[in-house]
Design an enzyme around this catalytic site. Sequence first.
Site, PDB file in Angstrom:
ATOM      1  CE  LYS A   9      -3.811  -2.293   2.566  1.00  0.00           C
ATOM      2  NZ  LYS A   9      -4.457  -2.369   3.913  1.00  0.00           N
ATOM      3  NE  ARG A 119      -4.829 -12.346   5.959  1.00  0.00           N
ATOM      4  CZ  ARG A 119      -5.620 -11.273   5.964  1.00  0.00           C
ATOM      5  NH1 ARG A 119      -5.763 -10.525   4.869  1.00  0.00           N
ATOM      6  NH2 ARG A 119      -6.250 -10.902   7.041  1.00  0.00           N
ATOM      7  CB  THR A 125      -6.352  -6.339  10.453  1.00  0.00           C
ATOM      8  OG1 THR A 125      -6.795  -7.490   9.742  1.00  0.00           O
ATOM      9  CG2 THR A 125      -6.817  -5.080   9.763  1.00  0.00           C
ATOM     10  NE  ARG A 136      -1.398  -5.823   7.555  1.00  0.00           N
ATOM     11  CZ  ARG A 136      -2.542  -6.400   7.227  1.00  0.00           C
ATOM     12  NH1 ARG A 136      -3.090  -7.296   8.025  1.00  0.00           N
ATOM     13  NH2 ARG A 136      -3.162  -6.078   6.105  1.00  0.00           N
ATOM     14  CG  ASN A 156      -2.929  -2.641   7.370  1.00  0.00           C
ATOM     15  OD1 ASN A 156      -2.875  -2.201   6.223  1.00  0.00           O
ATOM     16  ND2 ASN A 156      -3.961  -3.316   7.822  1.00  0.00           N
ATOM     17  CG  HIS A 159      -5.005  -6.419   0.021  1.00  0.00           C
ATOM     18  ND1 HIS A 159      -6.161  -6.589   0.755  1.00  0.00           N
ATOM     19  CD2 HIS A 159      -5.063  -7.322  -0.990  1.00  0.00           C
ATOM     20  CE1 HIS A 159      -6.897  -7.541   0.189  1.00  0.00           C
ATOM     21  NE2 HIS A 159      -6.246  -8.006  -0.876  1.00  0.00           N
TER      22      HIS A 159
HETATM   23  P1  ADP Z   1      -6.888  -7.284   6.254  1.00  0.00           P
HETATM   24  O1  ADP Z   1      -6.192  -6.210   5.445  1.00  0.00           O
HETATM   25  O2  ADP Z   1      -6.007  -7.774   7.377  1.00  0.00           O
HETATM   26  O3  ADP Z   1      -7.449  -8.384   5.425  1.00  0.00           O
HETATM   27  P2  ADP Z   1      -9.618  -6.312   6.523  1.00  0.00           P
HETATM   28  O4  ADP Z   1      -9.874  -6.968   5.213  1.00  0.00           O
HETATM   29  O5  ADP Z   1     -10.487  -6.648   7.666  1.00  0.00           O
HETATM   30  O6  ADP Z   1      -8.108  -6.573   6.994  1.00  0.00           O
HETATM   31  O7  ADP Z   1      -9.640  -4.728   6.358  1.00  0.00           O
HETATM   32  C1  ADP Z   1      -9.133  -4.123   5.191  1.00  0.00           C
HETATM   33  C2  ADP Z   1      -8.313  -2.916   5.553  1.00  0.00           C
HETATM   34  O8  ADP Z   1      -9.150  -1.925   6.136  1.00  0.00           O
HETATM   35  C3  ADP Z   1      -7.231  -3.132   6.597  1.00  0.00           C
HETATM   36  O9  ADP Z   1      -6.050  -3.668   6.057  1.00  0.00           O
HETATM   37  C4  ADP Z   1      -7.025  -1.732   7.132  1.00  0.00           C
HETATM   38  O10 ADP Z   1      -6.168  -0.962   6.294  1.00  0.00           O
HETATM   39  C5  ADP Z   1      -8.423  -1.138   7.047  1.00  0.00           C
HETATM   40  N1  ADP Z   1      -9.149  -1.204   8.321  1.00  0.00           N
HETATM   41  C6  ADP Z   1      -9.652  -2.285   8.906  1.00  0.00           C
HETATM   42  N2  ADP Z   1     -10.286  -1.967  10.056  1.00  0.00           N
HETATM   43  C7  ADP Z   1     -10.173  -0.634  10.185  1.00  0.00           C
HETATM   44  C8  ADP Z   1     -10.605   0.324  11.137  1.00  0.00           C
HETATM   45  N3  ADP Z   1     -11.269   0.003  12.224  1.00  0.00           N
HETATM   46  N4  ADP Z   1     -10.320   1.615  10.940  1.00  0.00           N
HETATM   47  C9  ADP Z   1      -9.633   1.989   9.884  1.00  0.00           C
HETATM   48  N5  ADP Z   1      -9.190   1.149   8.944  1.00  0.00           N
HETATM   49  C10 ADP Z   1      -9.452  -0.146   9.078  1.00  0.00           C
HETATM   50 MG    MG Z   2      -8.985  -8.403   3.999  1.00  0.00          MG
END
Ligand code: ADP
Ligand code: MG
Length: 183
Positions: A9, A119, A125, A136, A156, A159
């Site tokens: 990202k 992952r 996350t 992360r 973070n 993706h």
């Molecule tokens: P991951 O990236 O670990 O698969 P998710 O698919 O649940 O996580 O969420 C997508 C992205 O949304 C996260 O990587 C993060 O950048 C953002 N995100 C998730 N939860 C929050 C939150 N509470 N506030 C702000 N951004 C969030």
């Molecule tokens: Mg996701």
Amino acid sequence: MERTLVILKPDAVKKHVMGEILTRFEKVGLKVVAMKFLIAKRDLIERHYPEDREELWVGIGNKTLENYRDLEMDPVESLGTSDAREIGKMVRVWLMDYIMDGPVLAMVLESPHAVELVRKMVGHTLPLVSAPGTIRGDYAYDSSYLANSNKRAIENLVHASGTVDEAKYEIPLWFSEDEIHNW
Ligand code: ADP
Ligand code: MG
């Protein structure tokens, strides 16, 4: 063999850690079969994070609420609601702005169990929760509370497709068949 979509990202690009992150994947033996550096267009991101994927937004909302509980912070105070779905939808808007904020490095990685393996390497996350040793955990400390108090997405760095089905949906959004190389 399995394939997974990984996106470094805009914060990973700005922190100059693209090479370090890629090195981690390469060292484990993941094979790069596609790669491009681009500023993602809105229609791509709309499809990458579809508004009608209810379970995704409710899930994000619940993860957020859990983090607020752990930090003993009040979600209503910083977000105006404690409804998981509403929070998820709010996050979606911030998330889309975040990922379109600058260039990203998108890639398809291949290995046995690639989705699960990546992952595991990426970590939780929420960087605050992700273990040291994960990408992360090693490069960020953002939390829901920090991010949401500033009305932005959690930064973070990476993706990575969450499931094999998600990978199968996401890869063709970012890469055409002839951009994915069998070698
Ligand atoms: P991951 O990236 O670990 O698969 P998710 O698919 O649940 O996580 O969420 C997508 C992205 O949304 C996260 O990587 C993060 O950048 C953002 N995100 C998730 N939860 C929050 C939150 N509470 N506030 C702000 N951004 C969030
Ligand atoms: Mg996701």
